[in-house]
Design a protein around this motif. Sequence first.
Motif, PDB file in Angstrom:
ATOM      1  N   LYS A 181     -26.491 -39.501  12.228  1.00 47.33           N
ATOM      2  CA  LYS A 181     -27.234 -39.507  13.493  1.00 47.33           C
ATOM      3  C   LYS A 181     -27.109 -40.710  14.339  1.00 47.33           C
ATOM      4  O   LYS A 181     -27.468 -40.854  15.499  1.00 47.33           O
ATOM      5  N   ASN A 182     -26.780 -42.062  13.697  1.00 50.98           N
ATOM      6  CA  ASN A 182     -26.383 -43.128  14.426  1.00 50.98           C
ATOM      7  C   ASN A 182     -25.214 -43.462  14.968  1.00 50.98           C
ATOM      8  O   ASN A 182     -24.749 -44.307  15.349  1.00 50.98           O
ATOM      9  N   ALA A 183     -24.510 -42.324  15.049  1.00 46.04           N
ATOM     10  CA  ALA A 183     -22.964 -42.353  15.600  1.00 46.04           C
ATOM     11  C   ALA A 183     -23.087 -42.500  16.885  1.00 46.04           C
ATOM     12  O   ALA A 183     -23.854 -42.252  17.720  1.00 46.04           O
ATOM     13  N   ARG A 184     -21.860 -43.114  17.598  1.00 48.17           N
ATOM     14  CA  ARG A 184     -21.700 -43.083  19.049  1.00 48.17           C
ATOM     15  C   ARG A 184     -20.616 -42.262  19.533  1.00 48.17           C
ATOM     16  O   ARG A 184     -19.426 -42.285  18.808  1.00 48.17           O
ATOM     17  N   PHE A 185     -21.105 -41.551  20.276  1.00 46.51           N
ATOM     18  CA  PHE A 185     -19.606 -40.567  20.744  1.00 46.51           C
ATOM     19  C   PHE A 185     -19.587 -40.819  22.376  1.00 46.51           C
ATOM     20  O   PHE A 185     -20.448 -40.938  23.277  1.00 46.51           O
ATOM     21  N   VAL A 186     -18.251 -40.974  22.861  1.00 46.08           N
ATOM     22  CA  VAL A 186     -17.628 -41.473  24.206  1.00 46.08           C
ATOM     23  C   VAL A 186     -16.838 -40.398  24.518  1.00 46.08           C
ATOM     24  O   VAL A 186     -15.729 -40.159  23.913  1.00 46.08           O
ATOM     25  N   LEU A 187     -17.010 -39.725  25.850  1.00 45.87           N
ATOM     26  CA  LEU A 187     -16.040 -38.924  26.555  1.00 45.87           C
ATOM     27  C   LEU A 187     -14.844 -39.613  27.034  1.00 45.87           C
ATOM     28  O   LEU A 187     -15.125 -40.699  27.741  1.00 45.87           O
ATOM     29  N   GLY A 188     -13.645 -39.543  26.778  1.00 41.20           N
ATOM     30  CA  GLY A 188     -12.472 -40.162  27.264  1.00 41.20           C
ATOM     31  C   GLY A 188     -11.774 -39.640  28.237  1.00 41.20           C
ATOM     32  O   GLY A 188     -12.088 -38.179  28.510  1.00 41.20           O
ATOM     33  N   SER A 189     -10.953 -40.191  28.752  1.00 38.71           N
ATOM     34  CA  SER A 189     -10.031 -39.674  29.884  1.00 38.71           C
ATOM     35  C   SER A 189      -8.887 -38.907  29.436  1.00 38.71           C
ATOM     36  O   SER A 189      -8.328 -37.935  30.350  1.00 38.71           O
ATOM     37  N   GLY A 190      -8.488 -38.864  28.425  1.00 36.00           N
ATOM     38  CA  GLY A 190      -7.200 -38.461  28.060  1.00 36.00           C
ATOM     39  C   GLY A 190      -6.122 -39.439  28.026  1.00 36.00           C
ATOM     40  O   GLY A 190      -4.935 -38.806  27.890  1.00 36.00           O
ATOM     41  N   GLU A 191      -6.215 -40.426  28.664  1.00 36.79           N
ATOM     42  CA  GLU A 191      -4.906 -41.224  29.114  1.00 36.79           C
ATOM     43  C   GLU A 191      -5.346 -42.941  28.396  1.00 36.79           C
ATOM     44  O   GLU A 191      -4.432 -43.732  28.177  1.00 36.79           O
ATOM     45  N   ASP A 192      -6.692 -43.170  28.136  1.00 35.76           N
ATOM     46  CA  ASP A 192      -6.992 -44.478  27.751  1.00 35.76           C
ATOM     47  C   ASP A 192      -8.273 -44.368  26.821  1.00 35.76           C
ATOM     48  O   ASP A 192      -8.904 -43.307  26.398  1.00 35.76           O
ATOM     49  N   LEU A 193      -8.670 -45.796  26.447  1.00 36.54           N
ATOM     50  CA  LEU A 193     -10.137 -45.899  25.767  1.00 36.54           C
ATOM     51  C   LEU A 193     -10.983 -46.381  26.728  1.00 36.54           C
ATOM     52  O   LEU A 193     -11.994 -47.010  26.522  1.00 36.54           O
ATOM     53  N   LEU A 194     -11.044 -45.992  28.084  1.00 35.80           N
ATOM     54  CA  LEU A 194     -11.993 -46.492  29.061  1.00 35.80           C
ATOM     55  C   LEU A 194     -13.533 -45.973  28.538  1.00 35.80           C
ATOM     56  O   LEU A 194     -13.740 -44.800  28.074  1.00 35.80           O
ATOM     57  N   GLY A 195     -14.225 -46.827  28.419  1.00 32.78           N
ATOM     58  CA  GLY A 195     -15.770 -46.629  27.831  1.00 32.78           C
ATOM     59  C   GLY A 195     -15.955 -47.201  26.535  1.00 32.78           C
ATOM     60  O   GLY A 195     -17.279 -47.361  26.066  1.00 32.78           O
ATOM     61  N   ILE A 196     -14.955 -48.042  25.911  1.00 31.34           N
ATOM     62  CA  ILE A 196     -15.007 -48.713  24.795  1.00 31.34           C
ATOM     63  C   ILE A 196     -14.607 -50.119  25.238  1.00 31.34           C
ATOM     64  O   ILE A 196     -13.488 -50.429  25.782  1.00 31.34           O
ATOM     65  N   GLU A 197     -15.458 -51.274  24.976  1.00 35.74           N
ATOM     66  CA  GLU A 197     -15.589 -52.576  25.463  1.00 35.74           C
ATOM     67  C   GLU A 197     -14.221 -53.332  24.768  1.00 35.74           C
ATOM     68  O   GLU A 197     -13.992 -52.836  23.724  1.00 35.74           O
ATOM     69  N   SER A 198     -13.664 -54.248  25.430  1.00 39.12           N
ATOM     70  CA  SER A 198     -12.834 -54.970  25.021  1.00 39.12           C
ATOM     71  C   SER A 198     -13.220 -55.790  23.793  1.00 39.12           C
ATOM     72  O   SER A 198     -14.432 -56.442  23.813  1.00 39.12           O
ATOM     73  N   ALA A 199     -12.302 -55.844  22.832  1.00 36.32           N
ATOM     74  CA  ALA A 199     -12.875 -56.668  21.604  1.00 36.32           C
ATOM     75  C   ALA A 199     -13.922 -56.392  20.985  1.00 36.32           C
ATOM     76  O   ALA A 199     -14.791 -57.178  20.366  1.00 36.32           O
ATOM     77  N   SER A 200     -14.345 -55.028  21.070  1.00 28.97           N
ATOM     78  CA  SER A 200     -15.727 -54.552  20.595  1.00 28.97           C
ATOM     79  C   SER A 200     -15.463 -53.740  19.332  1.00 28.97           C
ATOM     80  O   SER A 200     -16.809 -53.316  18.706  1.00 28.97           O
ATOM     81  N   VAL A 201     -14.297 -53.437  18.474  1.00 26.61           N
ATOM     82  CA  VAL A 201     -14.409 -52.524  17.530  1.00 26.61           C
ATOM     83  C   VAL A 201     -13.451 -53.506  16.277  1.00 26.61           C
ATOM     84  O   VAL A 201     -12.531 -54.204  16.646  1.00 26.61           O
ATOM     85  N   ASP A 202     -13.705 -53.204  15.098  1.00 28.62           N
ATOM     86  CA  ASP A 202     -13.096 -54.088  14.105  1.00 28.62           C
ATOM     87  C   ASP A 202     -11.999 -52.946  13.456  1.00 28.62           C
ATOM     88  O   ASP A 202     -11.348 -53.507  12.690  1.00 28.62           O
ATOM     89  N   TYR A 203     -11.941 -51.788  13.551  1.00 31.19           N
ATOM     90  CA  TYR A 203     -11.162 -50.848  12.824  1.00 31.19           C
ATOM     91  C   TYR A 203     -10.813 -49.579  13.784  1.00 31.19           C
ATOM     92  O   TYR A 203     -11.775 -48.764  14.116  1.00 31.19           O
ATOM     93  N   CYS A 204      -9.469 -49.396  14.265  1.00 34.71           N
ATOM     94  CA  CYS A 204      -9.072 -48.211  14.829  1.00 34.71           C
ATOM     95  C   CYS A 204      -8.626 -47.172  13.943  1.00 34.71           C
ATOM     96  O   CYS A 204      -7.684 -47.461  13.358  1.00 34.71           O
ATOM     97  N   PHE A 205      -8.951 -46.024  14.272  1.00 36.43           N
ATOM     98  CA  PHE A 205      -8.390 -44.840  13.261  1.00 36.43           C
ATOM     99  C   PHE A 205      -8.192 -43.533  14.019  1.00 36.43           C
ATOM    100  O   PHE A 205      -8.757 -43.196  15.038  1.00 36.43           O
ATOM    101  N   SER A 206      -6.895 -42.839  13.784  1.00 38.27           N
ATOM    102  CA  SER A 206      -6.715 -41.552  14.593  1.00 38.27           C
ATOM    103  C   SER A 206      -5.788 -40.849  13.581  1.00 38.27           C
ATOM    104  O   SER A 206      -4.772 -41.217  12.984  1.00 38.27           O
ATOM    105  N   TYR A 207      -6.132 -39.450  13.610  1.00 30.00           N
ATOM    106  CA  TYR A 207      -5.578 -38.554  12.648  1.00 30.00           C
ATOM    107  C   TYR A 207      -5.423 -37.463  13.140  1.00 30.00           C
ATOM    108  O   TYR A 207      -6.482 -36.741  13.655  1.00 30.00           O
ATOM    109  N   ILE A 208      -4.132 -36.783  13.181  1.00 30.56           N
ATOM    110  CA  ILE A 208      -3.812 -35.706  13.714  1.00 30.56           C
ATOM    111  C   ILE A 208      -4.409 -35.380  15.340  1.00 30.56           C
ATOM    112  O   ILE A 208      -4.578 -34.440  15.634  1.00 30.56           O
ATOM    113  N   VAL A 209      -4.027 -36.420  15.975  1.00 26.51           N
ATOM    114  CA  VAL A 209      -4.386 -36.286  17.480  1.00 26.51           C
ATOM    115  C   VAL A 209      -3.254 -36.878  18.293  1.00 26.51           C
ATOM    116  O   VAL A 209      -2.742 -36.196  19.335  1.00 26.51           O
ATOM    117  N   PHE A 210      -2.615 -37.874  17.852  1.00 31.44           N
ATOM    118  CA  PHE A 210      -1.294 -38.315  18.703  1.00 31.44           C
ATOM    119  C   PHE A 210      -0.285 -37.227  18.783  1.00 31.44           C
ATOM    120  O   PHE A 210       0.319 -37.064  19.706  1.00 31.44           O
TER     121      PHE A 210
END
Length: 244
Positions: free
Chosen positions: A104-133
């Motif tokens: 329930k405390n998760a944050r969901f952001v709608l992306g552009s499909g081209e970048d990570l606009l909406g996620i602040e610079s230097a704001s995340v400790d771990y980036c993960f992606s699976y079956i997406v690229f």
Amino acid sequence: MEIARRMRSDWDKRARENAMFYIDTRHAAWEAESFFRGGRDEALWLLRPALTHLQFDPAGKRMLEIGCGIGRLFPGFAERFAEVWGIDVSAEMIRQAQSLCPVKNARFVLGSGEDLLGIESASVDYCFSYIVFQHISDINILWNYLDEVYRVLHPGGAFQLHFRADRPLRSALLLRFPHGMRELVTRLRHGSHTGDISTWTGVAVPPQKAITRLARLGFDAVETLPCTTFSHRSYWVIGRKPGR
């Protein structure tokens, strides 16, 4: 922009038709409880070797999943990380995530499909992606996502990214059809894949090419780990952003 619009349109269609199936095609009729319970177990299993190899302690940290869908893996992520964020190109996936995801405390952001606009610079400790690229049809967009991973990671942060090493011959042949015909041909042959084949089976990236690109961005200790989830060849690339 046209590729990103097509990606959003197709994944919105898939989400409206059967979001859980298009996220995990092992079952056509998931129930939410088993869908998220299985996602919890899979997330913990997927994270374990990378976190161990990177010697990364997730306690108190914030993670971002690129291509989060409706947050299937979030229950497992939330057991290891203090905050779980997700970004996805599909507005319908985000809408369902906000309604269905049990974290329930998760944050969901709608992306552009081209970048990570909406996620602040230097704001995340771990980036993960699976079956997406593997669903991205333009290599330049994929490279831009890697640039963006560097931007949003905090110094000392780490990443775990999944790539497909080759493309099925069948998909390569389908991509030769005119765009307007591809969805019809796919439907006739497979009956289950809504949308254009280019947003289902995108580019393949040889491991050394991914390593070289990430190293050039400035990441440290970039290397591959095996992925045995699929019959086709795929792999993980892990590494860290210098600092701290």
